[in-house]
Write a protein that holds these residues in place. Structure first.
Motif, PDB file in Angstrom:
ATOM      1  N   ILE A   1       0.851  -1.186   0.000  1.00 22.33           N
ATOM      2  CA  ILE A   1       0.000   0.000   0.000  1.00 22.33           C
ATOM      3  C   ILE A   1       0.890   1.240   0.000  1.00 22.33           C
ATOM      4  O   ILE A   1       1.622   1.497   0.964  1.00 22.33           O
ATOM      5  CB  ILE A   1      -0.922   0.009   1.232  1.00 22.33           C
ATOM      6  N   SER A   2       0.863   2.014  -1.098  1.00 22.92           N
ATOM      7  CA  SER A   2       1.697   3.200  -1.219  1.00 22.92           C
ATOM      8  C   SER A   2       1.108   4.107  -2.284  1.00 22.92           C
ATOM      9  O   SER A   2       0.194   3.718  -3.025  1.00 22.92           O
ATOM     10  CB  SER A   2       3.131   2.809  -1.602  1.00 22.92           C
ATOM     11  N   ASP A   3       1.635   5.320  -2.392  1.00 20.66           N
ATOM     12  CA  ASP A   3       1.176   6.247  -3.425  1.00 20.66           C
ATOM     13  C   ASP A   3       1.477   5.699  -4.815  1.00 20.66           C
ATOM     14  O   ASP A   3       0.674   5.855  -5.745  1.00 20.66           O
ATOM     15  CB  ASP A   3       1.838   7.617  -3.239  1.00 20.66           C
TER      16      ASP A   3
ATOM     17  N   ILE B   1      -1.088   3.202  -5.739  1.00 24.70           N
ATOM     18  CA  ILE B   1      -2.342   3.828  -6.152  1.00 24.70           C
ATOM     19  C   ILE B   1      -2.244   4.304  -7.598  1.00 24.70           C
ATOM     20  O   ILE B   1      -3.190   4.140  -8.384  1.00 24.70           O
ATOM     21  CB  ILE B   1      -2.692   4.992  -5.203  1.00 24.70           C
TER      22      ILE B   1
ATOM     23  N   THR C   1      -7.682   4.467  -4.545  1.00 27.01           N
ATOM     24  CA  THR C   1      -7.318   4.903  -3.191  1.00 27.01           C
ATOM     25  C   THR C   1      -8.186   4.215  -2.145  1.00 27.01           C
ATOM     26  O   THR C   1      -7.675   3.722  -1.128  1.00 27.01           O
ATOM     27  CB  THR C   1      -7.471   6.432  -3.072  1.00 27.01           C
TER      28      THR C   1
ATOM     29  N   ARG D   1      -6.396   1.930   0.513  1.00 29.72           N
ATOM     30  CA  ARG D   1      -6.226   2.571   1.824  1.00 29.72           C
ATOM     31  C   ARG D   1      -7.227   2.077   2.853  1.00 29.72           C
ATOM     32  O   ARG D   1      -7.275   2.596   3.962  1.00 29.72           O
ATOM     33  CB  ARG D   1      -6.371   4.096   1.678  1.00 29.72           C
ATOM     34  N   ARG D   2      -8.017   1.106   2.522  1.00 35.17           N
ATOM     35  CA  ARG D   2      -8.986   0.496   3.433  1.00 35.17           C
ATOM     36  C   ARG D   2      -8.253  -0.298   4.510  1.00 35.17           C
ATOM     37  O   ARG D   2      -7.021  -0.436   4.473  1.00 35.17           O
ATOM     38  CB  ARG D   2      -9.891  -0.445   2.651  1.00 35.17           C
TER      39      ARG D   2
ATOM     40  N   PRO E   1      -2.424  -1.479  10.107  1.00 38.17           N
ATOM     41  CA  PRO E   1      -3.759  -0.874  10.205  1.00 38.17           C
ATOM     42  C   PRO E   1      -4.857  -1.864  10.573  1.00 38.17           C
ATOM     43  O   PRO E   1      -5.811  -1.507  11.259  1.00 38.17           O
ATOM     44  CB  PRO E   1      -3.982  -0.289   8.807  1.00 38.17           C
TER      45      PRO E   1
END
Length: 366
Positions: A123-125, A128, A277, A281-282, A293
């Motif tokens: 999970i990163s920019d 995405i 996203t 990002r969930r 998370p």
């Protein structure tokens, strides 16, 4: 009212066949990382391909028996013809099993449309950015198949429909914050499962009717407050067994539960980037990293819903969930939440053994 949801899930194949005969297109998908909104915006009904508690007849000729029971029974359902109403199937890249399944499914369950959807593991920019491009290619493939454009208006409309459904499910979950929840854990489980196989507008209408019922019309449930966490399972008997043993499942962290309904997509941004996203990002499943998370969310839910203990239910041979299990167990215990570990399989469910374990766990909590 809650029984309507379990009945809809029980009749899911029959209902889907009725939609097909009425001229509706239906696609199946694996895993909650599938961006259903794009399928919905194409005028297609997305339904989750589910497994079964029945014994495997045909799938073991194509898959090794150390695959999880979900993948084996889902393929078996396809080979039996139970998903004959599907026009297409979408496979997001998640665990090793669902990564290898598309080729087996495509070769043996022949459908007009198949799509393997690359889904980043980190999970990163940058992830995405990558996923936004992949979703654009996915959209283009659906446009080519259906012969209709999927414009921003259609995507934003689908996002609103799905966000509304998720918000209504949060209202259902919040009912369990009361001392005597008006819905049992098995009721909520049936509501969750039905939302995987019904058109979202229809499911949302049913949720609104349920939530508008006067509290006296719902049967309050009591018992030791518990959370059930894990991946996926088909057997409704598991939730019912917990209740029979004196437990009350007030919240879950399940693949087809709060992790599915907890996704939120921004309605004011570019729709494809917003979907990328929202889905990355969930609260992550164990197949995505970092996984901290998810643990933070588990602790938050346990506190908000005042649970006394956690039942970790992991599919046998699910390496990603089994890899995280020790870390999650120790962290929950350090935070004051006793944990019962259950490794299960939908095939050959042993209810008596499970009840004995749960009863002993609840007696310890009392």
């Amino acid at each position: 009212m809650a029984s309507e949801f379990s009945e809809a899930y029980r009749r899911r194949h029959e209902l889907a066949e009725e939609w097909r005969q009425a001229g509706r297109k239906i696609f199946g998908y694996f895993c909650n990382y599938t961006p259903e909104e794009i399928i919905y915006a194409a005028g297609i009904i997305p339904v989750r391909i589910r497994g079964s508690a029945e014994n495997v007849e045909f799938a073991d000729a194509h898959l090794p028996t150390f695959c999880c029971s979900y993948v084996r029974t889902a393929l078996d359902q396809g080979l039996r013809g139970n998903y004959s109403y599907l026009e297409g199937a979408v496979f997001p890249k998640t665990c090793d099993m669902t990564r290898c399944l598309p080729s087996v499914w495509k070769r043996n369950v022949r459908l007009p449309y198949h799509r393997f959807l690359p889904m980043p593991g980190i999970i990163s920019d940058h992830a995405i950015d990558f996923l936004t491009q992949e979703l654009g290619l996915f959209k283009e493939s659906l446009e080519e198949y259906t012969g209709r454009d999927i414009d921003a208006e259609a995507l934003n409309g689908a996002i609103r429909v799905y966000n509304e459904n998720r918000a209504l499910m949060q209202d259902v979950y919040n009912l369990a914050k009361s001392d005597r929840p008006p819905l049992s854990g098995s009721d909520v489980f049936a509501i969750e499962l039905s939302g995987l196989v019904l058109p979202k507008g229809e499911h949302s209408a049913m949720l609104r009717r349920l939530l508008n019922e006067p509290p006296s019309a719902r049967s309050a449930s009591g018992g030791i407050r518990l959370m059930v966490a894990g991946n996926t399972f088909e057997n409704m008997e598991a939730m019912e067994a917990i209740e029979e043993c004196g437990g009350s499942v007030v919240i879950d962290d399940l693949d087809m539960g709060t992790r599915y309904y907890g996704i939120h997509v921004d309605e004011g941004a570019d729709p494809l980037r917003a979907l990328a996203t929202g889905y990355l990002r969930r609260v992550p499943c164990p197949c995505k990293h970092p996984t901290e998370p998810r643990l933070g969310n588990l602790l938050r839910l346990a506190k908000e819903f005042r649970v006394k203990g956690v039942i970790l239910m992991n599919q046998k041979y699910c390496d990603t969930h089994l890899y995280d299990r020790g870390w999650i167990e120790s962290t929950l215990q350090q935070a004051g939440y006793p944990v019962l570990l259950v490794e299960h399989s939908d095939i050959g469910w042993v209810g008596g053994k499970f009840k004995t374990m749960v009863r002993a766990f609840i007696e310890m909590l009392e």
